[in-house]
Design a protein around this motif. Structure first.
Motif, PDB file in Angstrom:
ATOM      1  N   GLU A  94      -2.716  -5.938  -9.594  1.00 19.67           N
ATOM      2  CA  GLU A  94      -3.512  -7.145  -9.802  1.00 19.67           C
ATOM      3  C   GLU A  94      -2.611  -8.366  -9.996  1.00 19.67           C
ATOM      4  OE1 GLU A  94      -6.098  -6.278 -13.053  1.00 19.67           O
ATOM      5  OE2 GLU A  94      -7.477  -5.080 -11.843  1.00 19.67           O
ATOM      6  N   GLN A  95      -1.476  -8.170 -10.690  1.00 22.72           N
ATOM      7  CA  GLN A  95      -0.570  -9.288 -10.938  1.00 22.72           C
ATOM      8  C   GLN A  95       0.088  -9.749  -9.641  1.00 22.72           C
ATOM      9  OE1 GLN A  95       1.406  -9.221 -14.671  1.00 22.72           O
ATOM     10  NE2 GLN A  95       3.291 -10.065 -13.869  1.00 22.72           N
ATOM     11  N   ILE A  96       0.466  -8.783  -8.775  1.00 23.25           N
ATOM     12  CA  ILE A  96       1.098  -9.149  -7.511  1.00 23.25           C
ATOM     13  C   ILE A  96       0.091  -9.848  -6.600  1.00 23.25           C
ATOM     14  CG2 ILE A  96       2.200  -8.243  -5.431  1.00 23.25           C
ATOM     15  CD1 ILE A  96       3.919  -8.347  -8.019  1.00 23.25           C
ATOM     16  N   GLU A  97      -1.150  -9.355  -6.596  1.00 20.28           N
ATOM     17  CA  GLU A  97      -2.195 -10.029  -5.812  1.00 20.28           C
ATOM     18  C   GLU A  97      -2.370 -11.465  -6.289  1.00 20.28           C
ATOM     19  OE1 GLU A  97      -5.787  -7.799  -6.027  1.00 20.28           O
ATOM     20  OE2 GLU A  97      -4.955  -6.040  -5.023  1.00 20.28           O
ATOM     21  N   LEU A  98      -2.320 -11.649  -7.605  1.00 17.13           N
ATOM     22  CA  LEU A  98      -2.484 -12.986  -8.183  1.00 17.13           C
ATOM     23  C   LEU A  98      -1.351 -13.912  -7.767  1.00 17.13           C
ATOM     24  CD1 LEU A  98      -3.746 -15.039 -10.180  1.00 17.13           C
ATOM     25  CD2 LEU A  98      -2.366 -13.972 -11.974  1.00 17.13           C
ATOM     26  N   VAL A  99      -0.099 -13.442  -7.898  1.00 19.75           N
ATOM     27  CA  VAL A  99       1.031 -14.325  -7.596  1.00 19.75           C
ATOM     28  C   VAL A  99       1.110 -14.600  -6.091  1.00 19.75           C
ATOM     29  CG1 VAL A  99       2.782 -12.501  -7.360  1.00 19.75           C
ATOM     30  CG2 VAL A  99       3.468 -14.772  -8.087  1.00 19.75           C
ATOM     31  N   HIS A 100       0.758 -13.610  -5.272  1.00 15.13           N
ATOM     32  CA  HIS A 100       0.766 -13.842  -3.818  1.00 15.13           C
ATOM     33  C   HIS A 100      -0.291 -14.887  -3.457  1.00 15.13           C
ATOM     34  CE1 HIS A 100       1.007 -11.956   0.480  1.00 15.13           C
ATOM     35  NE2 HIS A 100       1.402 -13.209   0.438  1.00 15.13           N
ATOM     36  N   LYS A 134       0.815  -1.218   0.000  1.00 10.49           N
ATOM     37  CA  LYS A 134       0.000   0.000   0.000  1.00 10.49           C
ATOM     38  C   LYS A 134       0.849   1.267   0.000  1.00 10.49           C
ATOM     39  CE  LYS A 134      -4.005  -2.122   2.266  1.00 10.49           C
ATOM     40  NZ  LYS A 134      -4.925  -2.112   3.441  1.00 10.49           N
ATOM     41  N   ASN A 135       2.128   1.137   0.349  1.00 11.46           N
ATOM     42  CA  ASN A 135       3.010   2.305   0.365  1.00 11.46           C
ATOM     43  C   ASN A 135       3.491   2.690  -1.023  1.00 11.46           C
ATOM     44  OD1 ASN A 135       2.707   1.999   3.078  1.00 11.46           O
ATOM     45  ND2 ASN A 135       4.839   1.477   3.534  1.00 11.46           N
ATOM     46  N   PHE A 136       3.249   1.821  -2.004  1.00  7.73           N
ATOM     47  CA  PHE A 136       3.802   2.047  -3.338  1.00  7.73           C
ATOM     48  C   PHE A 136       2.718   2.527  -4.293  1.00  7.73           C
ATOM     49  CE2 PHE A 136       6.171  -1.921  -1.866  1.00  7.73           C
ATOM     50  CZ  PHE A 136       7.108  -1.169  -1.181  1.00  7.73           C
ATOM     51  N   ASP A 137       3.082   3.456  -5.149  1.00  3.84           N
ATOM     52  CA  ASP A 137       2.154   3.966  -6.159  1.00  3.84           C
ATOM     53  C   ASP A 137       2.348   3.144  -7.433  1.00  3.84           C
ATOM     54  OD1 ASP A 137       0.353   5.454  -7.593  1.00  3.84           O
ATOM     55  OD2 ASP A 137       1.781   7.063  -8.061  1.00  3.84           O
ATOM     56  N   MET A 138       1.696   1.975  -7.476  1.00  3.57           N
ATOM     57  CA  MET A 138       1.882   1.051  -8.599  1.00  3.57           C
ATOM     58  C   MET A 138       0.697   1.129  -9.548  1.00  3.57           C
ATOM     59  SD  MET A 138       3.372  -2.356  -6.690  1.00  3.57           S
ATOM     60  CE  MET A 138       1.902  -2.576  -5.693  1.00  3.57           C
ATOM     61  N   SER A 139       0.926   0.782 -10.824  1.00  9.13           N
ATOM     62  CA  SER A 139      -0.168   0.731 -11.795  1.00  9.13           C
ATOM     63  C   SER A 139      -1.135  -0.390 -11.407  1.00  9.13           C
ATOM     64  CB  SER A 139       0.375   0.472 -13.203  1.00  9.13           C
ATOM     65  OG  SER A 139       0.974  -0.805 -13.273  1.00  9.13           O
ATOM     66  N   GLU A 140      -2.352  -0.277 -11.862  1.00  5.70           N
ATOM     67  CA  GLU A 140      -3.371  -1.261 -11.490  1.00  5.70           C
ATOM     68  C   GLU A 140      -2.995  -2.649 -11.976  1.00  5.70           C
ATOM     69  OE1 GLU A 140      -8.129  -2.156 -12.032  1.00  5.70           O
ATOM     70  OE2 GLU A 140      -7.195  -0.487 -13.063  1.00  5.70           O
ATOM     71  N   ALA A 189      -7.116   0.060 -22.561  1.00  2.00           N
ATOM     72  CA  ALA A 189      -7.179  -0.051 -21.101  1.00  2.00           C
ATOM     73  C   ALA A 189      -5.806  -0.352 -20.512  1.00  2.00           C
ATOM     74  CB  ALA A 189      -8.178  -1.126 -20.697  1.00  2.00           C
ATOM     75  N   ILE A 190      -5.030  -1.178 -21.203  1.00  3.11           N
ATOM     76  CA  ILE A 190      -3.707  -1.517 -20.668  1.00  3.11           C
ATOM     77  C   ILE A 190      -2.701  -0.396 -20.931  1.00  3.11           C
ATOM     78  CG2 ILE A 190      -2.671  -2.764 -22.625  1.00  3.11           C
ATOM     79  CD1 ILE A 190      -1.894  -4.939 -20.602  1.00  3.11           C
ATOM     80  N   LEU A 191      -2.860   0.330 -22.053  1.00  5.64           N
ATOM     81  CA  LEU A 191      -1.954   1.438 -22.360  1.00  5.64           C
ATOM     82  C   LEU A 191      -2.216   2.653 -21.474  1.00  5.64           C
ATOM     83  CD1 LEU A 191      -1.864   1.382 -26.278  1.00  5.64           C
ATOM     84  CD2 LEU A 191      -0.165   0.471 -24.697  1.00  5.64           C
ATOM     85  N   ALA A 192      -3.468   2.827 -21.043  1.00 13.72           N
ATOM     86  CA  ALA A 192      -3.831   4.005 -20.251  1.00 13.72           C
ATOM     87  C   ALA A 192      -3.147   4.006 -18.889  1.00 13.72           C
ATOM     88  CB  ALA A 192      -5.349   4.066 -20.074  1.00 13.72           C
ATOM     89  N   SER A 193      -2.641   2.854 -18.451  1.00 13.04           N
ATOM     90  CA  SER A 193      -1.949   2.800 -17.159  1.00 13.04           C
ATOM     91  C   SER A 193      -0.532   3.352 -17.256  1.00 13.04           C
ATOM     92  CB  SER A 193      -1.894   1.355 -16.658  1.00 13.04           C
ATOM     93  OG  SER A 193      -1.105   0.556 -17.517  1.00 13.04           O
ATOM     94  N   ALA A 246     -15.826  -3.089 -13.202  1.00 11.42           N
ATOM     95  CA  ALA A 246     -16.495  -1.920 -13.770  1.00 11.42           C
ATOM     96  C   ALA A 246     -17.103  -1.066 -12.660  1.00 11.42           C
ATOM     97  CB  ALA A 246     -17.568  -2.357 -14.756  1.00 11.42           C
ATOM     98  N   LYS A 247     -17.729  -1.712 -11.679  1.00 12.86           N
ATOM     99  CA  LYS A 247     -18.312  -0.973 -10.552  1.00 12.86           C
ATOM    100  C   LYS A 247     -17.232  -0.191  -9.805  1.00 12.86           C
ATOM    101  CE  LYS A 247     -22.117  -4.246  -9.689  1.00 12.86           C
ATOM    102  NZ  LYS A 247     -22.643  -5.275  -8.755  1.00 12.86           N
ATOM    103  N   ARG A 248     -16.078  -0.830  -9.621  1.00 13.22           N
ATOM    104  CA  ARG A 248     -14.982  -0.189  -8.898  1.00 13.22           C
ATOM    105  C   ARG A 248     -14.478   1.035  -9.656  1.00 13.22           C
ATOM    106  NH1 ARG A 248     -12.354  -4.749  -8.445  1.00 13.22           N
ATOM    107  NH2 ARG A 248     -10.629  -4.224  -9.811  1.00 13.22           N
ATOM    108  N   LYS A 249     -14.257   0.876 -10.952  1.00  8.42           N
ATOM    109  CA  LYS A 249     -13.757   1.987 -11.771  1.00  8.42           C
ATOM    110  C   LYS A 249     -14.779   3.116 -11.858  1.00  8.42           C
ATOM    111  CE  LYS A 249      -9.802   0.221 -12.778  1.00  8.42           C
ATOM    112  NZ  LYS A 249      -8.593   0.812 -12.193  1.00  8.42           N
ATOM    113  N   ALA A 250     -16.033   2.740 -12.055  1.00  7.73           N
ATOM    114  CA  ALA A 250     -17.083   3.760 -12.147  1.00  7.73           C
ATOM    115  C   ALA A 250     -17.169   4.548 -10.845  1.00  7.73           C
ATOM    116  CB  ALA A 250     -18.427   3.105 -12.462  1.00  7.73           C
TER     117      ALA A 250
END
Length: 598
Positions: free
Chosen positions: A132-138, A122-128, A504-508, A578-582
């Protein structure tokens, strides 16, 4: 103020990047621990974007954060030593020591999961995408920690019987030969040498295992010499095949139905399915690949024309009725295979049977004959579908030549080159090589001028390559945004799904965000959120959130175009993401009226 090169945080992150790279470059495991080894290496590779993004950012790591990453570095170093040891030495000894090796794999997994748990993400300003990838691998390491891996029960049983019985069933020895990767006389020579080195290293004190290894080696040696000698059996096999009932190759069966495929299609993980089967799966709301259980990056499906053609050829060669949807077109005059071509094909098949086809096919990519180029790249595409061939194709130096075919070949060759690059890019480290070889501008050109199939192949390859952070910038600088916006605005193009997924992936990425904003994307994004399909609404909301974050002008424009009402409806009826982004965009819109809010 950013970190200097010699700052402890910068140094530890660079070391972690190097550790992941070293683990990724280790050779393929060719013993009974292949699956265990492969799963671990795959999980470790997924950590790379986190380390690279933090290393390249201006954030300065605190003392606690540095210590957390150092703990992970120690765990990865131990892991490196383990997997190197597992992939070396006697395969028979590794099999007999399987319980100890499995325990070491489990202890290593527990150690890495513990290190991942103390990193303050949470201390890091990482792209979404990285989050998501780190959450997946963890999550993958957590699941792996909860259960002890094991070899498949058939292998366990075969080892027990082969050691117990003086004359075990030939089918058991055959399975062991395959699982232990001791299939040829050359394999056995290497195993004999490894066995000899093991005896010397142990001072001759291997206990009961010495006799067990000797007994197993003799049984495997007798089987290989009798059933699989170095002489080529290709001609013999050709002569006897007509007397056997044809067995459908596994690659031709749908992993869902297990039936011969009529209309094979590829999903974002690179797996191929029968169209009707995977469509039912997706329509039921599933977001994972049935075979690998990986989360699908998008739900677009791409026809696998090469496999479809191979299935048709196999059916014709084996007297099997063609699947009804294949369409058995009559041959045109002048299209029959010449005796010269047939001899070349037979020669290539012989080399394929002996595992020497890939280097030859890579050489043929440079042929001045367009038809030869087409055949070579199509064959490599087919071979690349098999996971074990991807590494061999890259090691043979194919990427540069495939990119050249993509740039200068015939339209069919370019389309198959794009599909091959997509297939190879499923392996994370290949994404870097493909991007560096100049593939992205050529893929963008194909996206603009290709056939409908070619555009799909190009878009799928671009999406997969752009998962790697460095390729996002390459794509933006090569002008990807303009054609994507054109496809997005043309509902009849059949490419809206792909265009939005790539945007969507480029916008990050900061450069991507700027380029999309300059392309006047807000109006069409709001329209998609209002009227699009669920997955497209989700991606449009993700792009909108990226554009509006920190940009008051884009935020006001979205409001003027009626985004609030569309977003409010999306928070009620959209997908979870979508709900989260909206909701995030609505919070930004509310701050326009309340500038004092944080």
């Amino acid at each position: 103020m950013g970190q200097t090169e010699d700052h402890p945080g910068k140094m530890v992150l660079s070391q972690l990047v190097d550790s992941v790279k070293a683990i990724s470059e280790l050779p393929e495991c060719r013993n009974v621990f292949r699956k265990m080894y492969g799963n671990f290496v795959r999980r470790v590779k997924l950590l790379s974007p986190l380390f690279e993004e933090l290393r390249d950012s201006d954030k300065q790591l605190g003392e606690e954060e540095v210590e957390a990453f150092e703990s992970l570095g120690e765990a990865l170093h131990s892991a490196m030593e383990l997997i190197k040891s597992v992939n070396q030495g006697s395969k028979l000894y590794q099999a007999l020591e399987r319980d100890k090796v499995i325990m070491r794999f489990h202890q290593m997994t527990v150690k890495i999961e513990a290190a991942l748990s103390i990193i303050p993400y949470k201390n890091f300003d990482m792209s979404e995408e990285v989050c998501e990838q780190i959450e997946l691998v963890h999550a993958q390491f957590k699941r792996a920690k909860e259960r002890m891996d094991s070899l498949d029960s058939q292998l366990e049983m075969d080892l027990v019987i082969a050691l117990r019985d003086k004359d075990p069933d030939i089918a058991i020895i055959k399975r062991l030969s395959e699982k232990l990767h001791l299939r040829t006389i050359n394999d056995l020579k290497k195993e004999s040498l490894a066995f000899h080195e093991l005896v010397i290293a142990s001072g001759g004190d291997l206990g009961d295992q010495f006799e067990q290894m000797q007994a197993l080696f003799k049984k495997l040696n007798d089987y290989v010499v009798t059933e699989n000698p170095e002489v080529d059996n290709f001609e013999r096999d050709k002569g006897t095949i007509k007397h056997r009932s044809p067995v459908i190759p596994d690659d031709f069966r749908c992993p869902i139905s297990l039936e011969l495929m009529k209309d094979p299609v590829i999903v974002s993980t690179g797996q191929t399915y029968e169209r009707s089967c995977i469509q039912k799966w997706l329509d039921a709301g599933h977001k994972t690949c049935p075979k690998t259980q990986q989360t699908l990056l998008h739900t677009a499906i791409t026809p696998n024309y090469v496999l479809k053609s191979l299935i048709a050829l196999w059916c014709e060669s084996n007297g099997v009725e063609l699947p009804k949807k294949q369409g058995n077109k009559s041959k045109k005059p002048g299209c029959s295979v010449s005796d010269c071509d047939r001899a070349s094909i037979d020669s290539l098949l012989e080399k394929l049977a002996r595992g020497r086809a890939i280097p030859l096919l890579v050489e043929l990519l440079s042929s001045p004959d367009p038809r030869t180029q087409e055949h070579a790249v199509t064959a490599l595409l087919n071979l690349s579908i098999n996971e074990s061939n991807k590494g061999a194709i890259v090691i043979a130096g194919a990427i540069h030549d495939i990119v050249e075919v993509l740039k200068h070949g015939s339209m069919e060759a370019r389309e198959n080159a794009a599909a091959t690059l997509f297939s190879l890019s499923v392996v994370d480290e290949n994404k870097v090589q493909i991007g560096a070889a100049g593939a992205i501008p050529a893929l963008i050109k194909l996206l603009c001028e290709g056939t409908p199939r070619g555009k799909k192949d190009a878009a799928t390859a671009i999406f997969n390559l752009s998962i790697y952070q460095g390729n996002k910038a390459r794509a933006v600088r090569a002008g990807i945004v303009t054609p994507l916006m054109s496809l997005l605005k043309d509902a009849g193009s059949g490419m809206v799904d792909e265009a939005l997924a790539i945007l969507a992936i480029l916008a990050s990425h900061q450069e991507g965000k700027v380029a999309i904003a300059q392309a006047d994307a807000i109006p069409i994004l709001v329209e998609v959120i209002r009227t699009g399909f669920p997955r497209n609404r989700e991606n449009a909301a993700a792009v909108l959130w990226s554009l509006c974050t920190g940009d008051l002008q884009q935020l006001k424009l979205a409001r003027e175009l009626g985004a609030e009402e569309a977003l409010q409806e999306l928070t009620e009826n959209g997908t979870d993401r979508a709900k989260r982004k909206a909701g995030n965009v609505l919070e930004l819109l509310q701050r326009i009226d309340d500038p004092a809010s944080p």
